[in-house]
Structures are given as C-alpha cells and as structure tokens.
Design a protein around this motif. Sequence first.
Motif, PDB file in Angstrom:
ATOM      1  N   THR A 340       0.880  -1.183   0.306  1.00 61.60           N
ATOM      2  CA  THR A 340      -0.288  -0.433   0.204  1.00 61.60           C
ATOM      3  C   THR A 340       0.762   1.156   0.109  1.00 61.60           C
ATOM      4  O   THR A 340       0.505   2.669  -0.836  1.00 61.60           O
ATOM      5  CB  THR A 340      -1.323  -0.130   1.331  1.00 61.60           C
ATOM      6  OG1 THR A 340      -0.553  -1.086   1.873  1.00 61.60           O
ATOM      7  CG2 THR A 340      -2.284   0.494   0.499  1.00 61.60           C
ATOM      8  N   TRP A 341       1.522   1.214   0.341  1.00 59.52           N
ATOM      9  CA  TRP A 341       2.853   2.439   0.861  1.00 59.52           C
ATOM     10  C   TRP A 341       3.113   2.810  -0.078  1.00 59.52           C
ATOM     11  O   TRP A 341       3.235   3.511  -1.117  1.00 59.52           O
ATOM     12  CB  TRP A 341       3.502   1.964   2.405  1.00 59.52           C
ATOM     13  CG  TRP A 341       4.658   1.307   1.803  1.00 59.52           C
ATOM     14  CD1 TRP A 341       4.705  -0.036   1.851  1.00 59.52           C
ATOM     15  CD2 TRP A 341       6.124   1.349   0.362  1.00 59.52           C
ATOM     16  NE1 TRP A 341       6.117  -0.892   1.732  1.00 59.52           N
ATOM     17  CE2 TRP A 341       6.756  -0.184   1.304  1.00 59.52           C
ATOM     18  CE3 TRP A 341       6.758   2.547  -0.049  1.00 59.52           C
ATOM     19  CZ2 TRP A 341       8.294   0.083   0.401  1.00 59.52           C
ATOM     20  CZ3 TRP A 341       8.132   2.009  -0.505  1.00 59.52           C
ATOM     21  CH2 TRP A 341       8.332   0.462  -0.359  1.00 59.52           C
ATOM     22  N   GLN A 343       2.406   1.929  -3.504  1.00 60.84           N
ATOM     23  CA  GLN A 343       1.127   1.961  -4.123  1.00 60.84           C
ATOM     24  C   GLN A 343       0.589   3.702  -3.748  1.00 60.84           C
ATOM     25  O   GLN A 343       0.533   3.948  -4.898  1.00 60.84           O
ATOM     26  CB  GLN A 343      -0.439   1.242  -3.970  1.00 60.84           C
ATOM     27  CG  GLN A 343      -1.092   1.679  -4.861  1.00 60.84           C
ATOM     28  CD  GLN A 343      -2.439   0.183  -3.987  1.00 60.84           C
ATOM     29  OE1 GLN A 343      -2.292  -0.766  -3.634  1.00 60.84           O
ATOM     30  NE2 GLN A 343      -4.248   0.621  -4.850  1.00 60.84           N
ATOM     31  N   GLN A 344       0.622   4.449  -2.836  1.00 58.61           N
ATOM     32  CA  GLN A 344       0.527   5.754  -2.464  1.00 58.61           C
ATOM     33  C   GLN A 344       1.141   6.887  -3.074  1.00 58.61           C
ATOM     34  O   GLN A 344       0.333   7.286  -3.887  1.00 58.61           O
ATOM     35  CB  GLN A 344      -0.298   6.104  -0.908  1.00 58.61           C
ATOM     36  CG  GLN A 344      -0.741   5.546  -0.153  1.00 58.61           C
ATOM     37  CD  GLN A 344      -1.284   6.228   1.375  1.00 58.61           C
ATOM     38  OE1 GLN A 344       0.385   5.755   1.985  1.00 58.61           O
ATOM     39  NE2 GLN A 344      -2.586   5.616   2.019  1.00 58.61           N
ATOM     40  N   GLY A 345       2.705   5.954  -3.119  1.00 58.91           N
ATOM     41  CA  GLY A 345       3.814   6.726  -3.710  1.00 58.91           C
ATOM     42  C   GLY A 345       3.121   6.756  -5.309  1.00 58.91           C
ATOM     43  O   GLY A 345       3.712   7.781  -5.761  1.00 58.91           O
TER      44      GLY A 345
END
Lengths: 384, 253, 379
Positions: A340-341, A343-345
């Motif tokens: 997720t991290w 993906q957020q980036g």
Amino acid sequence: MSLLLESLFNGAAIGSVLLIAALGLAIVFGLMGVINLAHGELMMLGAYTTYVVQSFFKLPLLEPLFGAYIFVAVVVAFLVSGLVGLLLERSVIRRLYGRPLETLLATWGVSLILQQFVRTVPLAWSTGLWLAAMLGLAGPLVVNRLWGLRQRPWLLRLGSWVVAAGVGVAAAGWIRSAMPKLARASARNVDVTAPRWLRGGLDLGDWTLPVPRLVIIGLTILAVLAVYWFLNRSLWGLRIRAVTQNRAMSDCLGIPTQAVDALTFGIGSGLAGVAGVAVSLLGSVGPNVGGDYIVGCFMVVVLGGVGNLWGAVVASAGIGVLTDVIGAGRLLEIWPQMPTWLQQGVEFFATTSMARVLIFALIVLVLQVRPAGLFPQRGRMAEV
Amino acid sequence: MPTPGPPLLELAGVSVSFDGFLALKNLNLQLASGELRAVIGPNGAGKTTFLDVITGKVRPQAGDVRFRGRSLLGRNEHQIARLGVGRKFQSPRVFEQLSVQENLALAVSETKTPMGLLRRPLTNTQRQRIHHLLEVINLAPRARHRAGSLSHGQKQWLEIGMLVVQAPQLLLVDEPVAGLSDAETERTADLLRSLAGDHTVLVIEHDMEFIRRLQTRVTVLHQGQVLCEGSMDRVQTDPRVVEVYLGAGQEQP
Amino acid sequence: MADTRSRWQPRWRQVLLWGMGLALVLALPSLVSPFRLNLLGRYLSLAIVALGIDLIWGYTGLLSLGQGIFFALGGYGAAMHLQLNCHSCSRAAGGLPEFFGLYGVQQLPWFWEPFHSPWFTLVAIWLVPAVVAGLLGFLVFRNRIKGVYFSILTQAALLVFFNFFNGQQKLINGTNGLKTDLTRLLGLMVGSDTMQRYLFWLTALLALFTWLLCRRLVRGRFGHALLAIRDDEARLRCLGYNPTPFKTMVFALAGGLAGISGALYTVQSGIVSPQFMAAPFSIEMVIWVAVGGRGTLWGAMAGALAINMAKSLVSEAWPQTWLFIQGGLFLLVVTTLQGGVVGWFQEGGPRRLLARLGWRARLSTYPALELETGQEGED
C-alpha cells in the motif's frame, strides 16, 4: 504486451516532442556552448507562423490545398525562426562569445521582448515586418547573383530596403483586410485548425494511434536525420564541426568562422520554428507557449550531455517513456499487488507535472554517476 | 647537489591516452628528496600532461604515481595539494581581482575550509612570511595593487611567490621564465636553486640557458617517454636528443 | 591589513550618513502613504534576496536561476504559521485553515504540524530553504557541475518545484496560494497599517543585518576564496582548497537569505503563491543584481530597490512597456554595462562620460583612478 506497446508509443510521442523542441537548443549548446533561453520563444514564433500560414490557406484561392498547408508551415516556420535567430546572433550573441552566463541573461531579455512583441503587435504587421526583413536582407544577394551589380553596393542595399519596406507595408495592409483575425493584437491564445487528415486516430486492431502524434514522431525523425546528414555529410557541417573543435585553426584554414557561427545559430533557431509547428498541433498557441516546453528541453540537454546528437535522442526517449510510466501510474497496472505504501507513492506521482518532479530527481541522481550527462565530451580540452 | 635519499616522487609505468592519442607512454621517473630537477622536451612531449598526472587533474590509464610512499591515484587536486605538492602553471595564473597580498594570503593559509577561513585570522608568522616573500619577489611596493595590474613578469613572480608561501614539499614549476627579461631569469634561477634542499623542485622549461644556470640533473621527455637523463652537458651531446630537437632523423634514412 | 584600526575609526561623514539613513527609515512611515510604504517594505525585503544572489553569482560566479524556490519556501513557512494561528479566521472542519475544507481534507498534513510553534517557524523560514539549497548544491557542485549547466539545472529545479506546489491543492492550496493579510500576529491584523509599519522597520533592520553579514563574509580570506573560485577554480584547487564546501555553503546561505526575504515579502504582500516560483521572477532577481552591480553589495541592494520602484512606476503609467524595458535592461547590462551602475562608477564611468562629452574632469577628484594610472606608468 499491449500495455508495453502502448507505453512505448506514448513514450515515443512525448519524447519526440521533447526531442524536436530540444534539438535546436542541443545543437547550439553542443557546438557553440551557448544556451539560448529565447529558444522557447522561437518555438512560439514557429507556432504563430503555423497559425498565419493556415489562415492564408483558408483564403478562397488556396482553400483546395488546405490539407497540405502543414508542409508549407514547416518550411516557413523554419525560415521565420531561423531569420530571427540569425538577427539575434548578429546583433547580440556575437558580442558575448566566451561569456556563457551573460549570453543566458541576454537571451532571456530577448525572450521577454519577443513575448511582449506578439502580445502588442498584430500578426498582420509581424508578417509584413518579417517579409520586409527577409526581402531587405536577401535582395542584394539575389540581385548580385543574377546580374552581378557590384558598383555602389550601398545603393543596392538602400534600394532593396526601400522596396522591402514598401512590400512589407503593403502585405500587412492586405493581410489586415483579407484576414481580419490577424488584424488586431491579442494576448489571448489562438487555435490552429488541423487539416482533416491530421485529426482523429489510426485504428490498429484494439487500439488507436492519434494521428497528430504519429506526424510529430515522423517530423522528429526527419529532423534528426536531416541534422545528422547536414552535420556529418555536408560541407558546411564539416566546417561547423571544425570550428567547434578548434576555432583558431579553422580561421587559419580560411573557414569563415563568423558565418559558421551565424549559420549554426540560425539552424538551431530554425529547428525551434519546426518544433513550433509540432507544438501548434497539440494545443492552442499563446505568447507563453514556449515556456511550457523549455524545461523539458533543459532536462534533455543536461541528461544527454553535449557530446553528440545521440545523447539528445536517448535522453528524450528515456524521459518520454519515464514520463508516461510514472505520469500515467503504469506501475500499478504492471504490478497490481504492490504494498500500500508504494501504491500511495505511485499514485502521488501519477500526473504529468508530478512525473516531472520525480524525473528531475532521477536526473540529479544520474548526474552523480555521470556528471557530464550520458554522452560526455572527452579529451584534454573537455575538462576546464 | 643533495645526496640522493629515498624517492620523494615516483612515477612507475604511467600511461595517459586522450581518445587513442598516447600523451604519456609507460613513463618512469624518480625524484629524490631535496633534489632540483629540470625536465625539457620538444612541444607535445607530454610535459604538461606529466604535471597534470601528478597534481591529479588527469587520471592515468595505467601505472602508479607515488608521493612519499603513498599513491596519488584517485585523489583530488586539493587533496594532493594538501599532501604537499604545489604547482605553478605554464602561463601565470594568479587571481587577478585580488591584490598581491591577498593572493599570497590565500596561498599561505593553513586552514583551507570555509569555517576555518572565517574564524581564524592569519597568524603573525604567516604575515611575516608574506612580507618576507614580498621582498624576495620584489613586489613589496605593490602589495596592495590588483594582481591583474601587474606585468607578465611580475605575475610569474607572484605565482612563484604563492608557490613558495604555500610551503609544499614538492614544487612543480612549469615554465617559470617564459616572458621574463634576462636579469629576471637569472634571479629566478637563483631563487629556485636556493629552494632546493629544503624543498624538492621540478622545473619544466624551454630556455636552455636557464636550465644550464640551474646546474642540475636534466630529464628529456620525448613522445611521452623519458628519452635520457643526466647533466646538461651530457644531455646536450646525446645524439638522440640532438635528433629529437633538430629533427635530424628525417634526413638520415 | 596593517591599517585595520584606522579603517574602523569613525569618520564624520559616515556617521552623518548613517544617522540620516536611520532618521529616514524611522520617519518614512509618516512621510509616505501606507500604500507606498508597503511597496517600499516589499522592495527592501527583495534587497535581501538580491544580496544572496550577489554572493552566489557576483562573488562566486554561479548563476542561479532558481532562487524563487527558496524565496517561496520561506514565504510558505511564514504563511503556514499565520494560517494556523489565525483564531478569528473562518475555519474548516476540525479547526483546520479554511481552504482545507474545499478539498475535503480532514486531517492536517504532517508537515504543517510544527508550524504551530512560532519559534519553529522563525527558524524554519531560513533553515528549510538553506537545507534544500545546500542539499541540491552539494549534489551538483560535488560533480563539478558549473557554468551554464548549473544555471539550467537550477531553472529546471525551479519549474519542478513550481509544478509541485501548483498541483498540490490538498497540501498547500495549490495555485491559489496562502493568504496572510487577514491573519493575526501578536494581536494585530497582518494586513493592517500599524502592522505593516512595524514590518517595514523589521525589514529595514534585517536588510541592514544581512548587509553587515555579507560584508563580513566578502571581506577577508573567505570572500577572497569566493572570488578565486569565480575567476580560476582549478588554480585554487592546486592551492589545496576544495571549492565544493565553499560553494555549497554560499548557495545554502543565499537560499537562507532568500527564505527570509520571501517570508518578509509574503507578510507584506498578503499572499504567497506558486507564482513566487515562476521562472521570470527568479531571473528578474538576477537582473536587479546585474543592473545594480554584481560583486558589490551596495549595487545588489540598490538595484533591487531601484528596479522594483521603476517597475511599479512604469507599470502604473504604461503597463504594456515594462517587459520591453526589462528585456532591454537585460541586453544593456550584459553588452555594455557589465559592472552594473555601481561598477560603472567604480571604474570611472562618469569621468569617461564627461571626457567623451568634451569635458576634462580633474583627476584629483578621483584619487583611486590616479593610483591606477600611476601604476601603469611605472611599468
């Protein structure tokens, strides 16, 4: 597979715009060590030229040929920007060789003047002015060649300027009445109408290729090949390379180095004009259109180095593909299960402008490994 | 002549090529501590490249450069300079916007970091050294003038002065008397001779009279290699040197 | 060096000059309208960024076209603090500054948090830009990138930052920027005339301090080393100096000064927006220094003040012409007036002009020049 192809095509499309915009800048920088901050404004002139040319082709007389105006525009844009560049070199840049930072500032001043010029002077008058300048400069040369009139050159020059001024005023007046759209100056953007064959897309199985992009890719390839041929196969190209290598020696060998400088700069500027034609196909044309592309050009020049043409080609292709991959968030499509991290980036950077941020950071990182760009110049003289 | 000790500077098998052109070919050279050595050679013999290699401006493709037993390869110019290698450039390179005194003050300074320069003023001994040097190089009356206003010869002297106050162990002096008058040339030779012993000095020069006056060992470079070595008299009579300098080889097949 | 003491003995003319300057600054708020005073205050704050540019370009020879980054960072720092501490302003849900409500942001972004503290803000408005500049500078200078390469890299960095701030509505209100004039500081409304008067004095004080700091830096061996880097970096290396820390430090310093300048400018203009990072503005800053006289501190400050005043006057009268004039200034200053106005005076420009007009000026009025000609005579 189709994802890869699409990414490659988009990358090539973005990269080709970058390349054609950066080509003239890179040549002038590589050969003369001069960064021309007015390059973007020369592109703008090319874009406006396209607009003027297409207005001509909307006249009843030329209407049937409307589909072909783009080819005329390429040639005329090259001449317009090339002439402005030539004048710029003769009047300003020439005094500043060996002082690159001052050149930078001077060309910025020129870019301000050009921007304000198109805001305040109607296109009709600009066209007339350009015609007059072209005739005034070319007149004596042509007359000399045809009739060999060598007595009283000043009279010839004066005469040709008088005639040119007359023609310019007449042309401007006629354009004002024939094309009312060009009669008044405006800071607002104008839109170039593309001919029908240039609109829409080319269907290839399950996806379509936008035609303007294809044309720009083609135009860029042509421009690169032409520059390559000119620099490496023609007599003047040989002279340009000789002056780049050793100016004093070239002088001694009878190469007209001043003419070479003017020619190099003129060609670089002319290429900006051609890039302007390409740019006018992608969006509306305004006084600030050059500024939108100039950063990309810088990135290409910095990343590619000043060693050779291929530096610019590889750099713009690389930047193009990366812009697409980052800007369209393609990593998510390739690797949907990423943490997720990350993906957020990826989503954070998934716009064109944010992609630029990341690419700039990457370029600074590349420069840590290859300080002089991907294709540096080598030899004893290279390191100052 | 000083007694030969262990080599202070040693170049072993150094090769440098610029895009295929071999500027230095397997060059070997040793310099003893306290020695005064002259290097001569025709144009393009690789003299300046040879200095560039020592000072770290050019990285050799092969070979090693050792100074006081430590390899200089992979070190930057300023690191090499801090180890004790000073250089005077071919055409005088002084800071023209600074005064003569300020030029020397930059050279004499022992701290070379930004904060050091801001915090620590020059010590009295350093000031005295500057004043002393100003007398030696005859520039005391011009101490406050801009270096750019000096004549060519004065700039040469200023740069030699900067080299001396920098107090390196090894002084590399590239064409110190180019453009100097005869009297100035003589004084320069005397100055360099007086420096040898405490310092090790390597002089590159074209001026044969000047080299003769140095009364020291001469190394002849040719096409990036050491052609021969010895006293000036021996070198001048060496047939290979004569051939290189006079181009006799082309006439005798 | 021997006469440092005599240089520091007060001279009556200097004392008089300083006294007059001080009186002028103190009295100015009562002499001119609040509108003009506000403009003057802004231009004074721009003089601070000009001093930074003079250090990095005029003295060290590195032309940065990206000072707008640091200028804007300082401005944003100040504006964020003011927005957070505005108790009378209208608020979005959760007590956040109003604009967050427009984008549905519920939680304050993490980097806003420390700006609640006034002390942190006071430090951040110069430290953050200095660190960003230092980092960028270090990565670039380490590889011996200089000259035009450095200039276009800084411009690229500038546009990258511009894009970033422009696109981040949810973080810093994007292209709209942050307004400060309706916020409160120390119980006063920032946009009020009283506050603006204090801010004017603060700006004048800080400009004076900056000038003193820069003067301290450029005199002495540090400044000489900078000039040496500008004129012949390779030679300086052979003296054992590593130019990288010098350049990094000066670039960071110029960045910090730009930050202070940007913060002062923001509170006086009432808004900070990505336009502070527009490319033309950063190059304009360079031209102030160039016209005033690069390599002279007075020149940089006077250039910033004079050109901005001229800009506001000309733009009020003939809005169309300013860009032409500005472009012409660029050309003039690089082709004929390379030392700027101060440099022109220092090189004896007035005397030459008079001589050209057929006026023989007496040499004795220019002792410095007499010395120069005397020198040449000796050779």
